[in-house]
Design a protein around this motif. Structure first.
Motif, PDB file in Angstrom:
ATOM      1  N   UNK A 187      35.931  37.447  37.134  1.00 18.19           N
ATOM      2  CA  UNK A 187      36.687  36.236  36.782  1.00 18.19           C
ATOM      3  C   UNK A 187      38.127  36.547  36.380  1.00 18.19           C
ATOM      4  N   UNK A 188      38.427  37.820  36.134  1.00 18.49           N
ATOM      5  CA  UNK A 188      39.782  38.187  35.732  1.00 18.49           C
ATOM      6  C   UNK A 188      40.045  39.627  36.162  1.00 18.49           C
ATOM      7  N   UNK A 189      41.242  39.862  36.717  1.00 19.34           N
ATOM      8  CA  UNK A 189      41.560  41.188  37.246  1.00 19.34           C
ATOM      9  C   UNK A 189      42.914  41.666  36.727  1.00 19.34           C
ATOM     10  N   UNK A 190      42.975  42.925  36.335  1.00 26.62           N
ATOM     11  CA  UNK A 190      44.237  43.576  35.987  1.00 26.62           C
ATOM     12  C   UNK A 190      44.353  44.836  36.839  1.00 26.62           C
ATOM     13  N   UNK A 191      45.402  45.619  36.628  1.00 21.30           N
ATOM     14  CA  UNK A 191      45.622  46.789  37.469  1.00 21.30           C
ATOM     15  C   UNK A 191      44.466  47.774  37.424  1.00 21.30           C
ATOM     16  N   UNK A 192      43.962  48.051  36.217  1.00 17.01           N
ATOM     17  CA  UNK A 192      42.983  49.130  36.061  1.00 17.01           C
ATOM     18  C   UNK A 192      41.603  48.652  35.623  1.00 17.01           C
ATOM     19  N   UNK A 193      41.442  47.373  35.345  1.00 21.03           N
ATOM     20  CA  UNK A 193      40.147  46.872  34.875  1.00 21.03           C
ATOM     21  C   UNK A 193      39.943  45.435  35.293  1.00 21.03           C
ATOM     22  N   UNK A 194      38.705  44.972  35.091  1.00 26.57           N
ATOM     23  CA  UNK A 194      38.364  43.589  35.464  1.00 26.57           C
ATOM     24  C   UNK A 194      37.382  43.029  34.443  1.00 26.57           C
ATOM     25  N   UNK A 195      37.347  41.697  34.336  1.00 31.18           N
ATOM     26  CA  UNK A 195      36.369  41.011  33.495  1.00 31.18           C
ATOM     27  C   UNK A 195      35.301  40.396  34.397  1.00 31.18           C
ATOM     28  N   UNK A 196      34.055  40.569  33.988  1.00 28.85           N
ATOM     29  CA  UNK A 196      32.917  40.075  34.770  1.00 28.85           C
ATOM     30  C   UNK A 196      32.161  39.034  33.952  1.00 28.85           C
ATOM     31  N   UNK A 197      31.900  37.881  34.569  1.00 29.78           N
ATOM     32  CA  UNK A 197      31.088  36.846  33.933  1.00 29.78           C
ATOM     33  C   UNK A 197      29.639  37.038  34.380  1.00 29.78           C
ATOM     34  N   UNK A 198      28.739  37.467  33.482  1.00 30.44           N
ATOM     35  CA  UNK A 198      27.342  37.687  33.887  1.00 30.44           C
ATOM     36  C   UNK A 198      26.603  36.368  34.073  1.00 30.44           C
ATOM     37  N   UNK A 199      25.545  36.388  34.838  1.00 28.91           N
ATOM     38  CA  UNK A 199      24.788  35.156  35.104  1.00 28.91           C
ATOM     39  C   UNK A 199      24.049  34.664  33.865  1.00 28.91           C
ATOM     40  N   UNK A 200      23.984  35.482  32.815  1.00 30.56           N
ATOM     41  CA  UNK A 200      23.345  35.059  31.572  1.00 30.56           C
ATOM     42  C   UNK A 200      24.280  34.228  30.699  1.00 30.56           C
TER      43      UNK A 200
END
Length: 272
Positions: A163-176
């Motif tokens: 759901x969100x991306x930066x140069x070196x990392x990302x945010x993940x929205x889990x299905x829970x």
């Protein structure tokens, strides 16, 4: 009339001291055994001689005992330190072994996954503590080709989406997560529904399943072909509860996730 005063026994210790000294003298000097005098003296003073030697040995032995106890205490402390160090090294070794096993399994899945997707491996570096803030952060970003809405999976099944991306990392929205929704289908009877996060992170809710649907406990639930984000056929979980009131239009369905979210350490992002 003078008041009565108890008489003090002055110098009452002198006879005992004299006897002990004579006993000690007899221990080191030899006297003439005329008329059996030496035998008599030895027999009379032997108990006092033995008592004197016992006292002397006891007093001399106290420092030795103290030193011995101190040495034992230091040795015990050293052994405890060694034990703690050995336990820490053993725990680290076991962790390295477990990590090696996980990474080998991850590499095997990435190289020959049954979905035949092109995958990017990532490690989970942070995660939220509640269903309301359960975003996970992974250590892959734009530089690795990651984009928003990319599906995230593991060998067991669906994890969520980026759901969100930066140069070196990302945010993940889990299905829970309570804000997540995934188009899903019962793999047995092809009944459709929408998977949403539930108050308990150990369960998912499957909404909008018709009250006339033939859905049963134990049915496998997978991603639907109708989804615009997730490829079809990725395992989501298994039906563990099906309930409905007489006037309800939909079943109340609960799903146990195929993925153990509390133990996620490595995930894969699908590069489409």
């Amino acid at each position: 009339m003078k008041p009565y005063r108890g008489t003090r026994r002055k110098n009452s210790y002198r006879p005992a001291v004299i006897i002990v000294l004579l006993a000690l003298v007899l221990s080191y000097f030899t006297i003439n055994n005329s008329f059996g005098i030496r035998l008599v003296f030895t027999s009379v003073f032997y108990p006092f001689q033995a008592a004197g030697q016992y006292i002397v040995k006891g007093v001399v032995g106290i420092p030795t005992g103290i030193i011995s106890l101190r040495g034992l205490s230091l040795e015990n402390k050293e052994l405890k330190t060694r034990l703690l160090t050995s336990s820490a090294k053993l725990a680290l070794f076991e962790e390295l072994v477990n990590e090696n096993v996980r990474l080998r399994q991850a590499l095997d899945f990435q190289g020959s996954n049954r979905y035949r997707f092109k995958l990017v491996a990532a490690q989970v570096v942070a995660r939220g503590a509640s269903p309301y803030t359960s975003l996970m952060e992974v250590n892959q970003g734009v530089l690795s080709g990651v984009k928003a809405d990319m599906p995230v999976i593991v060998d067991g099944g669906l994890v969520g989406r980026v759901v969100e991306v930066s140069l070196f990392s990302s945010k993940v929205l889990p299905i829970t997560d309570l804000k997540s929704s995934v188009a899903a289908v019962d793999q047995q009877n092809r009944e459709f529904g929408v998977i949403e996060g539930f108050a308990s992170q150990h369960l998912l809710a499957m909404k909008y399943v018709s009250s006339v649907a033939d859905i049963q406990v134990g049915d496998p639930i997978v991603t639907s072909p109708a989804s615009k984000i997730f490829p079809p056929g990725i395992p989501i979980g298994t039906v563990v509860q099906v309930k409905k009131k007489d006037d309800d239009l939909f079943f109340d369905v609960k799903i146990r996730p195929a993925v153990n979210f509390s133990k996620l350490e490595e995930v894969f992002l699908i590069i489409q």
